[in-house]
Design a protein around this motif. Structure first.
Motif, PDB file in Angstrom:
ATOM      1  N   UNK A  13       0.859  -1.185   0.000  1.00  0.00           N
ATOM      2  CA  UNK A  13       0.000   0.000   0.000  1.00  0.00           C
ATOM      3  C   UNK A  13       0.894   1.234   0.000  1.00  0.00           C
ATOM      4  N   UNK A  14       0.631   2.139  -0.932  1.00  0.00           N
ATOM      5  CA  UNK A  14       1.362   3.388  -0.949  1.00  0.00           C
ATOM      6  C   UNK A  14       1.737   3.812  -2.355  1.00  0.00           C
ATOM      7  N   UNK A  15       2.102   5.069  -2.497  1.00  0.00           N
ATOM      8  CA  UNK A  15       2.431   5.601  -3.807  1.00  0.00           C
ATOM      9  C   UNK A  15       3.670   4.920  -4.387  1.00  0.00           C
ATOM     10  N   UNK A 135      -5.937  -2.426  -7.933  1.00  0.00           N
ATOM     11  CA  UNK A 135      -7.227  -1.712  -7.988  1.00  0.00           C
ATOM     12  C   UNK A 135      -7.039  -0.249  -8.340  1.00  0.00           C
ATOM     13  N   UNK A 136      -7.971   0.268  -9.150  1.00  0.00           N
ATOM     14  CA  UNK A 136      -7.937   1.684  -9.518  1.00  0.00           C
ATOM     15  C   UNK A 136      -9.221   2.406  -9.107  1.00  0.00           C
ATOM     16  N   UNK A 137     -10.058   1.731  -8.336  1.00  0.00           N
ATOM     17  CA  UNK A 137     -11.178   2.370  -7.641  1.00  0.00           C
ATOM     18  C   UNK A 137     -11.158   1.872  -6.205  1.00  0.00           C
ATOM     19  N   UNK A 138     -11.811   2.603  -5.325  1.00  0.00           N
ATOM     20  CA  UNK A 138     -11.886   2.216  -3.918  1.00  0.00           C
ATOM     21  C   UNK A 138     -13.302   1.765  -3.631  1.00  0.00           C
ATOM     22  N   UNK A 139     -13.573   0.478  -3.881  1.00  0.00           N
ATOM     23  CA  UNK A 139     -14.946   0.034  -3.714  1.00  0.00           C
ATOM     24  C   UNK A 139     -15.134  -1.449  -3.538  1.00  0.00           C
ATOM     25  N   UNK A 140     -14.656  -2.259  -4.465  1.00  0.00           N
ATOM     26  CA  UNK A 140     -15.049  -3.670  -4.437  1.00  0.00           C
ATOM     27  C   UNK A 140     -14.277  -4.490  -3.424  1.00  0.00           C
ATOM     28  N   UNK A 174      -2.377   1.881  -4.793  1.00  0.00           N
ATOM     29  CA  UNK A 174      -1.770   3.205  -4.954  1.00  0.00           C
ATOM     30  C   UNK A 174      -2.884   4.209  -5.230  1.00  0.00           C
ATOM     31  N   UNK A 175      -3.089   5.125  -4.295  1.00  0.00           N
ATOM     32  CA  UNK A 175      -4.167   6.090  -4.407  1.00  0.00           C
ATOM     33  C   UNK A 175      -4.021   7.051  -5.572  1.00  0.00           C
ATOM     34  N   UNK A 176      -2.833   7.169  -6.136  1.00  0.00           N
ATOM     35  CA  UNK A 176      -2.632   8.085  -7.276  1.00  0.00           C
ATOM     36  C   UNK A 176      -3.517   7.717  -8.464  1.00  0.00           C
ATOM     37  N   UNK A 177      -3.809   6.418  -8.602  1.00  0.00           N
ATOM     38  CA  UNK A 177      -4.578   5.978  -9.758  1.00  0.00           C
ATOM     39  C   UNK A 177      -6.029   6.449  -9.705  1.00  0.00           C
ATOM     40  N   UNK A 178      -6.450   6.966  -8.558  1.00  0.00           N
ATOM     41  CA  UNK A 178      -7.838   7.387  -8.391  1.00  0.00           C
ATOM     42  C   UNK A 178      -8.027   8.893  -8.417  1.00  0.00           C
ATOM     43  N   UNK A 179      -6.942   9.631  -8.622  1.00  0.00           N
ATOM     44  CA  UNK A 179      -7.027  11.088  -8.565  1.00  0.00           C
ATOM     45  C   UNK A 179      -7.959  11.662  -9.624  1.00  0.00           C
ATOM     46  N   UNK A 180      -8.086  11.015 -10.762  1.00  0.00           N
ATOM     47  CA  UNK A 180      -8.922  11.547 -11.829  1.00  0.00           C
ATOM     48  C   UNK A 180     -10.336  11.006 -11.856  1.00  0.00           C
ATOM     49  N   UNK A 238      -8.037  10.104  -1.042  1.00  0.00           N
ATOM     50  CA  UNK A 238      -8.084   8.947  -1.937  1.00  0.00           C
ATOM     51  C   UNK A 238      -7.477   7.722  -1.254  1.00  0.00           C
ATOM     52  N   UNK A 239      -6.379   7.933  -0.566  1.00  0.00           N
ATOM     53  CA  UNK A 239      -5.727   6.816   0.126  1.00  0.00           C
ATOM     54  C   UNK A 239      -6.598   6.294   1.263  1.00  0.00           C
ATOM     55  N   UNK A 240      -7.268   7.198   1.963  1.00  0.00           N
ATOM     56  CA  UNK A 240      -8.155   6.751   3.038  1.00  0.00           C
ATOM     57  C   UNK A 240      -9.345   5.964   2.493  1.00  0.00           C
ATOM     58  N   UNK A 241      -9.891   6.401   1.361  1.00  0.00           N
ATOM     59  CA  UNK A 241     -10.964   5.641   0.728  1.00  0.00           C
ATOM     60  C   UNK A 241     -10.480   4.247   0.341  1.00  0.00           C
TER      61      UNK A 241
END
Length: 368
Positions: A13-15, A135-140, A174-180, A238-241
């Motif tokens: 977990x992490x950038x 993963x590139x979304x924070x959900x499943x 990596x939360x960066x993938x969710x910034x957009x 994003x990382x917290x999500x």
């Protein structure tokens, strides 16, 4: 104090974690099939990072980028065929829940020549190939579960394959993938994760360990839903999500879900509602029903969300979710409830609902 807990996935977990810990893919083999959607992984940088990591480790690869939302059997069979032709050593899933779940099914089909009926019945002989999840979304939470959910037309719903070997062996978060990600996708996937942690907490299969994870997840996601600015979601948020979704995935890997998912699937299959949105519009009324059996546990959920009562929970969900202009006929109410009654997970409920109860939940959720 009697329970079991199984989480065989190695989590980074992490950038920049994909490139920093690429060595964990090197031990899986020399040929990989990347399973992803048509465009998002290219836009958010995740595909480039994975390719850089594979090149760094001298791993050859091909890309299967045909995964749609709510992946079909036809799609995963195409992916399985490409994996066999490549003679892939492992599968990499990049994306939201759809590509990750598809990657797990492809991992089965890469080494098993079986019919769709045999696939869904878990009638395969050879263990699936190892799966790496990005993963590139924070959900499943699919990056830490032994489940693959597929759209099955003969059943006219989504069905789940379960298998111990479907746990990804490595997951990179990596939360960066969710910034957009747009607000709607962010919220729908977050509410899907919230539904996982709530359902996992409100089931007879819950344990002291899953309760800890669930309440932490509910608290984290609830706070973010209350405080996030739709126009500016920070990398920390994003990382917290992603963290909250990860915990929720760990929960349902042990507990499975309940009737909320079973009741939401027809809304997705027949009405096209995004999965998280379908669950979200059912949550408040579902909690009201569950409170009849275990009011103290529902109260803990309400408090973890940072709300005062169920009405406030409903108001929070209404505020963040897209309004649904959907009205079901009496025939649809009965039909959707009957389909949800077939779910094996209903037996996990403290008070298993009847078909009439499920119709009431649909109606109370504003769908009539």
């Amino acid at each position: 104090m009697k329970f079991n807990f199984r989480m065989p996935t190695r989590i980074f977990f992490g950038q920049h974690c994909v490139t920093e810990h690429s060595g964990d893919m090197a031990v899986l083999g020399k040929r990989a099939l990347i399973v992803t959607g048509g465009s998002s992984s290219k836009k958010n940088g995740s595909l480039d990072d994975v390719i850089s990591a594979l090149n760094k480790e001298g791993i050859s690869y091909e890309i299967f980028d045909q995964v749609e939302q709510n992946p079909s059997l036809n799609t995963v069979y195409q992916g399985g065929g490409q994996a066999r032709k490549l003679q892939a050593d492992f599968i990499i899933g990049i994306g939201g829940g759809s590509p990750l779940d598809a990657a797990k099914a492809v991992a089965i089909l890469a080494v098993n020549d079986i019919t769709p009926e045999e696939l869904m019945a878990k009638n395969w002989v050879k263990d699936p190939l190892p799966v790496v999840a990005v993963p590139t979304t924070a959900g499943t939470g699919s990056e830490v579960t032994p489940y693959a959910v597929l759209t099955v037309d003969w059943a006219e719903t989504k069905l789940t394959i379960t298998g111990e070997k479907l746990f990804p062996v490595v997951s990179y978060l990596d939360g960066r993938y969710m910034l957009g990600l747009p607000w709607q996708v962010t919220v729908n996937t977050a509410v899907d994760a919230l539904s996982h942690s709530i359902e996992g907490y409100l089931t007879k299969r819950a344990t002291v360990i899953t309760d800890l994870l669930a309440l932490e997840s509910i608290g984290t996601i609830g706070r973010l839903l209350r405080t996030m600015d739709p126009q500016h979601i920070t990398i920390s948020q994003r990382e917290e999500l992603l963290y909250g979704s990860l915990l929720a995935g760990m929960v349902i890997a042990q507990t499975t879900t309940t009737f909320v998912h079973g009741l939401g699937y027809p809304l997705t299959y027949y009405k096209g509602l995004p999965h998280g949105l379908a669950n979200g519009i059912l949550l408040k009324s579902s909690l009201a029903f569950i409170a009849r059996a275990v009011p103290e546990r529902v109260q803990r959920v309400i408090e973890a969300l940072g709300c005062g009562d169920l009405q406030e929970v409903g108001e929070l969900l209404q505020r963040v979710l897209t309004p649904v202009q959907l009205k079901l006929t009496a025939e649809e109410l009965a039909f959707y409830a009957a389909k949800a009654m077939r779910s094996k997970n209903l037996a996990n409920c403290f008070q298993p609902p009847s078909a009439e109860d499920l119709q009431w939940i649909l109606a109370d959720s504003g769908l009539v």
